[in-house]
Design a protein around this motif. Structure first.
Motif, PDB file in Angstrom:
ATOM      1  N   ASP A  12      19.052  22.707  -3.748  1.00 38.16           N
ATOM      2  CA  ASP A  12      19.085  23.384  -3.709  1.00 38.16           C
ATOM      3  C   ASP A  12      20.946  23.767  -3.985  1.00 38.16           C
ATOM      4  N   PHE A  13      21.152  24.889  -4.412  1.00 42.31           N
ATOM      5  CA  PHE A  13      22.821  24.567  -4.978  1.00 42.31           C
ATOM      6  C   PHE A  13      23.977  25.071  -4.024  1.00 42.31           C
ATOM      7  N   ALA A  14      24.603  25.002  -4.101  1.00 39.11           N
ATOM      8  CA  ALA A  14      25.934  25.410  -3.657  1.00 39.11           C
ATOM      9  C   ALA A  14      27.439  26.112  -3.875  1.00 39.11           C
ATOM     10  N   PHE A  15      26.612  27.631  -4.049  1.00 37.03           N
ATOM     11  CA  PHE A  15      29.274  27.650  -5.108  1.00 37.03           C
ATOM     12  C   PHE A  15      29.548  28.136  -4.358  1.00 37.03           C
ATOM     13  N   VAL A  70      19.145  32.866  -0.846  1.00 38.57           N
ATOM     14  CA  VAL A  70      20.147  32.881   0.017  1.00 38.57           C
ATOM     15  C   VAL A  70      19.500  32.286   1.008  1.00 38.57           C
ATOM     16  N   PHE A  71      20.285  31.460   1.512  1.00 36.12           N
ATOM     17  CA  PHE A  71      20.179  30.383   2.957  1.00 36.12           C
ATOM     18  C   PHE A  71      21.291  30.368   3.829  1.00 36.12           C
ATOM     19  N   ASP A  72      21.866  30.110   2.699  1.00 33.12           N
ATOM     20  CA  ASP A  72      23.430  30.098   3.886  1.00 33.12           C
ATOM     21  C   ASP A  72      24.565  30.893   2.802  1.00 33.12           C
ATOM     22  N   VAL A  73      25.645  31.196   4.061  1.00 35.01           N
ATOM     23  CA  VAL A  73      26.836  32.062   3.568  1.00 35.01           C
ATOM     24  C   VAL A  73      28.297  30.858   4.529  1.00 35.01           C
ATOM     25  N   ILE A  81      37.714  26.618   2.029  1.00 33.23           N
ATOM     26  CA  ILE A  81      37.028  27.440   1.023  1.00 33.23           C
ATOM     27  C   ILE A  81      38.254  28.267  -0.115  1.00 33.23           C
ATOM     28  N   GLY A  82      38.522  28.614   0.418  1.00 38.91           N
ATOM     29  CA  GLY A  82      40.240  29.500  -0.450  1.00 38.91           C
ATOM     30  C   GLY A  82      40.267  30.736   0.292  1.00 38.91           C
ATOM     31  N   MET A  83      41.703  31.467   0.495  1.00 38.81           N
ATOM     32  CA  MET A  83      41.664  33.262   0.457  1.00 38.81           C
ATOM     33  C   MET A  83      40.675  33.653   0.253  1.00 38.81           C
ATOM     34  N   GLY A  84      39.363  35.248   0.262  1.00 38.36           N
ATOM     35  CA  GLY A  84      38.946  36.109  -1.151  1.00 38.36           C
ATOM     36  C   GLY A  84      37.066  35.432  -0.949  1.00 38.36           C
ATOM     37  N   LYS A  85      37.505  33.669  -0.857  1.00 36.62           N
ATOM     38  CA  LYS A  85      36.234  33.577  -2.074  1.00 36.62           C
ATOM     39  C   LYS A  85      35.069  33.175   0.005  1.00 36.62           C
ATOM     40  N   ARG A  86      33.543  32.824  -0.716  1.00 34.27           N
ATOM     41  CA  ARG A  86      32.826  32.698   0.175  1.00 34.27           C
ATOM     42  C   ARG A  86      31.716  30.951  -0.668  1.00 34.27           C
ATOM     43  N   SER A  87      31.021  30.668  -0.053  1.00 33.30           N
ATOM     44  CA  SER A  87      30.159  29.405   0.035  1.00 33.30           C
ATOM     45  C   SER A  87      28.635  30.363   0.560  1.00 33.30           C
ATOM     46  N   LEU A  88      27.858  30.225  -1.355  1.00 35.59           N
ATOM     47  CA  LEU A  88      26.993  31.431  -1.030  1.00 35.59           C
ATOM     48  C   LEU A  88      25.391  29.756  -1.542  1.00 35.59           C
TER      49      LEU A  88
END
Length: 787
Positions: free
Chosen positions: A700-703, A731-734, A740-747
């Motif tokens: 599993d990786f989270a970017f 992808v299994f989670d968003v 995380i910061g504005m304009g960012k998301r974790s995948l």
């Protein structure tokens, strides 16, 4: 007859329907237990003793009458007898009246026959008529271009030309008039009625027709009325020449063939009021309209058995006008049927002469001279241009060798005149043949009489080179998409290639060049730019009829513009998102992700891998819901503006409002003509299943990435890191939030590594993981979360 073009639809024997009726004797009668006006009769019949319920006032013991068994068709009433109870008593047949058998319309009660007739004797013996057991009735289908076949004389001419007999050409002798015709005739509109002829016959004695005439009319399905009317019906059937008769004593002043006027009407012979329009040709006198010319007569001037002086009309009416009036009014009579197809314009006076002779023979009287209005020699009536014909064309066009003498005989037997010149033949068609236009028509006449069965059997030449495939690549793609969508639970719809102009504009169309000048319906006045409006409206109609939540697809043409290359073949699938009654609240027929799965399945069967698609969510058309739709192309990511091949998503609420849809809709549309041709599979069997002996490794990786980067791009970057080991990446989670910061998301995604030859070591797994992280960081600007 069929080989010559006279398609035989059926052959029946005239006596068959009447053979079921036979003589019977009433043995006794008693009052019906449940009806005062009915009697229960015990009857001796050829089928034994029968109990029959009868309401005739003259039914009595000892009466000899006619019996109809159960199952018999009664021609006078149009019913077929069934063993039904009549007020609680089952009637096993029927005792018939003269009206029910079409032999005596005025008689009251059942037929009363001589007592000496034996039980079981036929109806024909009881009526002193010959047994017509061998008289066949042949029914043929007449093509619209051959109105001459609507008369027995025209059929006889064809049969004689076929060599089945000799045509009896009886000379029509003119009937000498004893006095000038006192009924004036005027034509006010020669375009509607070019020629009108008529004559008066005084002192006629009208009554029932002789048996030979009545039997002929019955054989043709017509009911005899009286001699004068039956003569006009006979002329229509025998010579394809409709006529009309008027009671001259009920006419007033001048007879005019003119156009109708607003507000005019008349009562027809059937007792119905008919309104007249300004485009209709009417026959009128000084008092008003007498009837519709060439279509229908009026009650006010109709002949009866009390008629003493009769005026006979023989006219020629414009066929196009008669056909149009029939369509507009729904008045389709035997006369209208013939005039609409075109009667012989040169048979106006000869037909009147034949009818006059019949009137004199059957009804007596003194005829006047014939009076004629209009020009019988007008070019519109006599214009029969000769056809330049080369006899060699028969061989050239059919491969059949027909001697010139045989050709001349065939054409002469059909009524053509042939003038042989050094330049070729001048073939003049007869006046009753207005369908001949060129040499090919002459060849056809010769061929059908000479015999289509004589055409030489010549094998077709085998085409040179490699044979073309049975279906085109585009048809093959449509077939694949159709099978996939049907398997996914969609029902196929077939709708018009048109839509309303308002619907077209809502889906990016409405080009004035694509608006129809003569649409089949007001709401189908524009060529559709998309199948979406057709399917959405179809689903709306389905929901209105109690079937919500359906899924439809269609494969059909769309018109993106007015150019030659702007027509394409589209595959469109639509789901209605109306919630269903379900224990899970808000349950629907599917969501956008189900729709995308359907789309990807279709693309996969068309040979388009998911990795080859270039998705764009920011450039969807205005008829889609922003943020809930996307387009895709087959071009490379560097050329993102080319090759848009399809789109999917939720339809915008404003667009649905234009279509009158009450619930959300989702769907996709593909343009198959923009897809590459599908490569044929080597066989129908599936590829062999590959079973791996080694267990897969899951990591599993989270970017953390910019929120505008599609998740698909991350999955593709991970798969491309090592295509040998990495079997899949999903992808299994968003997650998005302030940390995380504005304009960012974790995948967060899972990568599955599948070793093939040996179990992976920890060092090898770490090496692949580092390659994955580098691919996302360097290719997409992401960062490993928590690093």
């Amino acid at each position: 007859m069929t080989m010559a073009g006279l398609e035989v639809e059926g052959v029946s024997v005239l006596a068959d329907p009447m053979a079921v009726f036979s003589v019977a004797k009433i043995r006794e009668t008693r009052r019906h237990p449940n009806a005062d006006k009915l009697q229960v009769c015990i009857v001796d019949t050829r089928d034994g003793v029968k109990e029959i319920v009868c309401g005739a006032p003259n039914a009595r013991a000892g009466l000899t009458t006619i019996y109809a068994p159960t199952g018999a068709f009664i021609p006078g009433t149009g019913i077929t007898l069934e063993p039904k109870p009549v007020r609680g008593v089952v009637s096993n047949g029927m005792l018939c009246s003269g009206a029910e058998l079409l032999v005596d319309a005025e008689a009251d009660g059942i037929l009363a026959l001589p007592d000496e007739l034996p039980v079981g004797a036929s109806l024909f013996r009881a009526l002193n008529r010959p047994e017509p057991a061998s008289d066949p009735v042949i029914e043929i289908e007449v093509t619209p271009n051959r109105p001459d076949w609507l008369g027995v004389a025209g059929v006889a001419r064809e049969l004689a030309a076929l060599g089945l007999g000799k045509l009896r050409k009886t000379k029509i002798a003119p009937v000498t008039g004893r006095f000038p015709c006192p009924v004036p005739i005027v034509i006010d509109d020669e375009g509607a009625c070019p020629v009108f002829a008529g004559r008066l016959v005084r002192g006629v004695k009208n009554g029932p027709s002789p048996e030979w005439l009545a039997d002929l009319l019955r054989a043709a399905g017509q009911k005899p009325i009286n001699a004068l009317v039956d003569i006009t019906n006979f002329m229509s059937l025998d010579r394809a020449r409709p006529l009309h008769v008027y009671d001259a004593d009920r006419l007033s002043g001048t007879i005019r063939a003119r156009l109708g006027r607003e507000g005019e009407s008349f009562r027809s012979l059937a007792g119905k009021d008919v309104s007249v329009g300004p485009a209709m040709c009417v026959i009128a006198d000084d008092q008003g309209v007498l009837g519709l010319g060439g279509i229908l007569g009026g009650e006010s001037s109709g002949v009866t058995e009390a008629t003493v002086n009769v005026f006979i009309e023989s006219a020629f009416f414009d066929s196009a006008r008669i056909a149009r009036i029939g369509r507009e009014t729904g008045l389709f009579t035997d006369a209208q049927y013939r005039f609409a197809r075109g009667v012989d314009p040169e048979f106006v006076v000869p037909g009147l002469e034949i009818a006059t002779r019949l009137v004199l023979d059957l009804c007596g009287g003194a005829p006047s001279a014939i009076t004629i209005a209009g020009d019988r020699d007008a070019p519109a009536l006599r214009n029969r241009p000769a056809v330049k014909f080369d006899p060699a064309r028969v061989k050239a066009m059919t491969g059949m060798s027909v001697p010139p003498a045989a050709m001349k005989k065939i054409l002469a037997d059909l009524g053509f005149s042939v003038d042989v010149t050094p330049e070729g033949w001048n073939v003049v068609p007869p006046s009753f043949r207005r369908d001949l236009e060129g040499p090919a028509d002459v060849v056809e006449e010769i061929l059908r009489i000479h015999g289509f069965d004589r055409l030489p059997a010549v094998p077709l030449r085998r085409p040179e080179g490699r044979p073309l495939p049975a279906v085109s690549p585009l048809q093959n793609k449509a077939r694949i998409a159709r099978r996939v969508l049907a398997a996914r639970g969609y029902a196929e719809a077939i709708t018009w290639s048109f839509c309303a102009a308002t619907d077209a504009r809502a889906f990016g169309g409405g080009n004035p060049a694509l608006v129809l000048a003569n649409p089949i319906a007001a709401e189908l006045d524009c060529m559709r730019p998309s199948i979406f409006p057709s399917l959405i409206r179809a689903l709306g109609r389905s929901a209105d009829r109690g079937h919500p939540g359906e899924c439809l697809f269609e494969i059909g043409p769309v018109y993106r513009g007015e150019g030659e290359d702007d027509q394409g073949l589209s595959v469109c699938a639509v789901r209605q998102m109306k919630p269903r009654r379900h224990w899970r609240e808000g349950e629907t027929a599917g969501d956008l992700y189900d729709l995308k799965a359907d789309l990807l399945t279709v693309l996969g069967e068309l040979g388009i891998a998911e990795e080859a698609l270039n998705w764009r969510a920011e450039a969807t058309p205005i008829w889609f819901h922003p943020g809930k739709s996307a387009t895709f192309s087959l071009a490379s990511p560097e050329d993102r503006n080319q090759g848009i091949a399809g789109l999917f998503g939720e339809i915008h609420p404003k667009t649905l409002q234009t279509l009158g849809a009450a619930w959300p809709f989702i769907g996709f549309e593909l343009w198959l003509d923009l897809f590459p041709d599908t490569q044929p599979k080597p066989g129908k069997a599936r590829t062999a299943f590959v079973r791996h002996d080694l267990m897969p490794v899951r990591r599993d990786f989270a970017f953390i990435l910019d929120e505008m980067i599609p998740a698909l791009a991350v999955e593709q970057a991970v798969r491309a890191a090592d295509r040998t080991l990495i079997r899949s990446a999903n992808v299994f989670d968003v997650y998005s939030g302030p940390e995380i910061g504005m304009g960012k998301r974790s995948l967060a995604l899972e990568a599955i590594l599948q070793p093939v030859e040996k179990t992976l070591t920890d060092q090898e797994i770490e090496s692949v993981s580092r390659v994955i992280i580098d691919a996302v960081e360097q290719g997409l600007g992401g960062a490993l979360r928590g690093a």
